[in-house]
Design an enzyme around this catalytic site. Sequence first.
Site: not given
Ligand code: FAD
Ligand code: NAP
Ligand code: SF4
Length: 674
Positions: A166, A168, A216, A254, A341
């Site tokens: 890595e 190191y 390692r 790294h 994460q």
């Molecule tokens: P949600 O995932 O929004 O789930 C809420 C659920 O409630 C939904 O299934 C909805 O259908 C259901 N629901 C709502 N209202 C009702 C109702 N009245 N009755 C029954 N069901 C209902 N996060 C990360 O940490 N790492 C990542 O790499 C990452 N990548 C992402 C990539 C993408 C493209 C997207 C879209 C999201 C990503 N996220 C990532 C974000 C992550 O998925 C969300 O932060 C997380 O899913 C939020 O969880 P939640 O349970 O609060 O809500």
């Molecule tokens: P986000 O990271 O908060 O980004 C939202 C984006 O929208 C920003 O670029 C913001 O930039 C823009 N924005 C906000 N309000 C706006 C408005 N009114 N009009 C136009 N642009 C606006 O949220 P997200 O991309 O939706 O992701 C949601 C969460 O999922 C994140 O917190 C992230 O941690 C998680 N996630 C993580 C990964 C991962 O790889 N770890 C991948 C996907 C998602 P400006 O305000 O500068 O325009």
């Molecule tokens: Fe790390 Fe858990 Fe994500 Fe695996 S799932 S990379 S152990 S945070």
Amino acid sequence: MTDYPQLLSPLDLGFTTLKNRVVMGSMHTGLEDRAKNTDKLAAYFAERARGGVGLIVTGGYAPNRTGWLLPFGAKLTNRWEARRHRKITAAVHAEGGKIALQILHAGRYSYQPFSVSASSIKAPINPFRPRRLTGRGVRWQIRNFVRCARLAKKAGYDGVEIMGGEGYFINQFLSERTNKRRDEWGGSPENRRRLAVEIVRRTREAVGRNFIIVYRLSMADLVEGGQTWNEIVALAKEVEEAGATIINTDIGWHESRVPTIVTSVPRAAFADITGKLEKHVNIPVAAANRINMPEVAEEILTRGDAQLIAMARPMLADPDWVRKAAAGSADEINTCIACNQACLDHAFGNKHVSCLLNPRAGRETELVLLPTRRSKGLAVVGAGPAGLAAALNLAQRGHAVTLYEAGPEIGGQFGIAKRIPGKEEFAETIRYYTRQLELAGVDVRLNTRVEAADLIGSFDEVVLATGVTPRVPNIPGIEHPSVLTYPEVVRDGKPVGKTVAVIGAGGIGVDVSEFLTTENSPTLDLKEWKQEWGVTEPDAAPGALTTPVPEKSPREVYLLQRKKGRIGAGLAKTTGWVHRAALKAKGVHELSGVNYERIDDAGLHITFGENHEKPRTLAVDTVVICAGQESVRDLVDELTVAGVVTHVIGGADVAAELDAKRAIEQGTRLAARL
Ligand code: FAD
Ligand code: NAP
Ligand code: SF4
């Protein structure tokens, strides 16, 4: 009869036997750094030993202060420090496990002004320039490695792992990139190897025959000026001769610009290189990196590419990984999705390590989920990560849980994330919860959008995990037919044109840009992935690097944000650079500091500057909205007014800075309380 005969077969090391082929690889948790956390560390390892791991390797302990990863980080240099390790070794042995202490000297990666290395060459990822060791200094370092191993033996460890990869300290001596010496420790490959070989030889002399020494070894440095294959093979042979019991492999420094462990790296991507190395030595070799499921591990062992499988993060995600594999219940494994994460991002951010999927990891003594004494009837609304974690843990504690989900499958936004090229692993989390909810007897009602009236009077308490919905920004023309939200594009597969503007460059905007610019997910094709990142055969070039040839994007994509500065600046430390590099390779146009003026048949009209003085029209076919999220809280008020005890978690609670780590932790912590 087992599905994994190789994986579960014991390994006789001559003086001791490992009960199976699974090594829990080293992961620095941060708990190592403070004496007060010894009990927590003991509980963390004991849980993994109970889960059946063949050999555990601890996080890294420096052999002296110059080798610290961070100031006042973990070290093992005297018998007082060694004494407290007895709690750890006793806890692991009581569970029938075996444990080795990793000796890690950070060299020029040490984040402090007193770092040392082969030569005084600063690492690109560390502001501190190391001091070049004198010959006497090198010999002192060797004595310190040996002292550390001796202390580990006194503390009851079954062995040590000497970290030689890595990038190191030891790796810095091995490679011409960082070793410009002309004395006996540098110059020729033999001289550069001398430090590694001497450390192993002298350690063996000091600890005797009946003690495991894992070396390692970096089997490809993945940096310019890295070791050649001949040098690596020669090192492996000499390390064996010097007394190593096992060679554990790793790949990439790294500072390397090739990803080696993030989720977009194909599973077992480097096992073939391990296989090549394995042919040259007679001691067992462990394969590592992106191995997270038993069938992947079994295949590597069956092919004869390795005799052991080292996994660090999968053991955080599921301490019972081995037990479940042995029981033929691999579908019950909480599979590490390689997101980094809560593990590596925490480690590099100087926070205690845990796991996004398993918030109990590293917190075994504080986040305890005991059987309930009073079972309640509970409704959980929403089967996203927050609702899933709450529902499962509540049911496992003995509550009667009904889980309502409006959509046709569980997973919430993870159901969208799993469709992003390179995020296929996210589907494993949905599989895990599907199976575990079934086992725990949760009543899952899909395609059921509940209203407050359905819940009032029917349950003792309600958990609202209704998540988030995409924010639709107030831009003139937002209702134009060319505008789509990210769920419409990624989940629903609505047609997207050849030229696209993505509004919002957060995690989702970046993911969606990768989705739009990728035809074939490289994660699913190792050859393509290697081409994309410029990884060649280890014997074809030093460091195994060649010119990257990325797949051509099927679309022209503009990724936009209003704030000034670099796109993707807010992405995580260990994964953000991979996303930024991928976007660059696909030719995504990145525009910061934009104002959105309007959307019409001509495309997206934007301006730059404080006074919107520089107009520009992006003649795009499609505009995809990735402008953040808003909480879905439509049930909260009605339930509260009706006097229903209501708990709001995940995105429904707070949408800002929401991620699955917070959603799952909130769900789990709530479940521990109710
Ligand atoms: P949600 O995932 O929004 O789930 C809420 C659920 O409630 C939904 O299934 C909805 O259908 C259901 N629901 C709502 N209202 C009702 C109702 N009245 N009755 C029954 N069901 C209902 N996060 C990360 O940490 N790492 C990542 O790499 C990452 N990548 C992402 C990539 C993408 C493209 C997207 C879209 C999201 C990503 N996220 C990532 C974000 C992550 O998925 C969300 O932060 C997380 O899913 C939020 O969880 P939640 O349970 O609060 O809500
Ligand atoms: P986000 O990271 O908060 O980004 C939202 C984006 O929208 C920003 O670029 C913001 O930039 C823009 N924005 C906000 N309000 C706006 C408005 N009114 N009009 C136009 N642009 C606006 O949220 P997200 O991309 O939706 O992701 C949601 C969460 O999922 C994140 O917190 C992230 O941690 C998680 N996630 C993580 C990964 C991962 O790889 N770890 C991948 C996907 C998602 P400006 O305000 O500068 O325009
Ligand atoms: Fe790390 Fe858990 Fe994500 Fe695996 S799932 S990379 S152990 S945070």
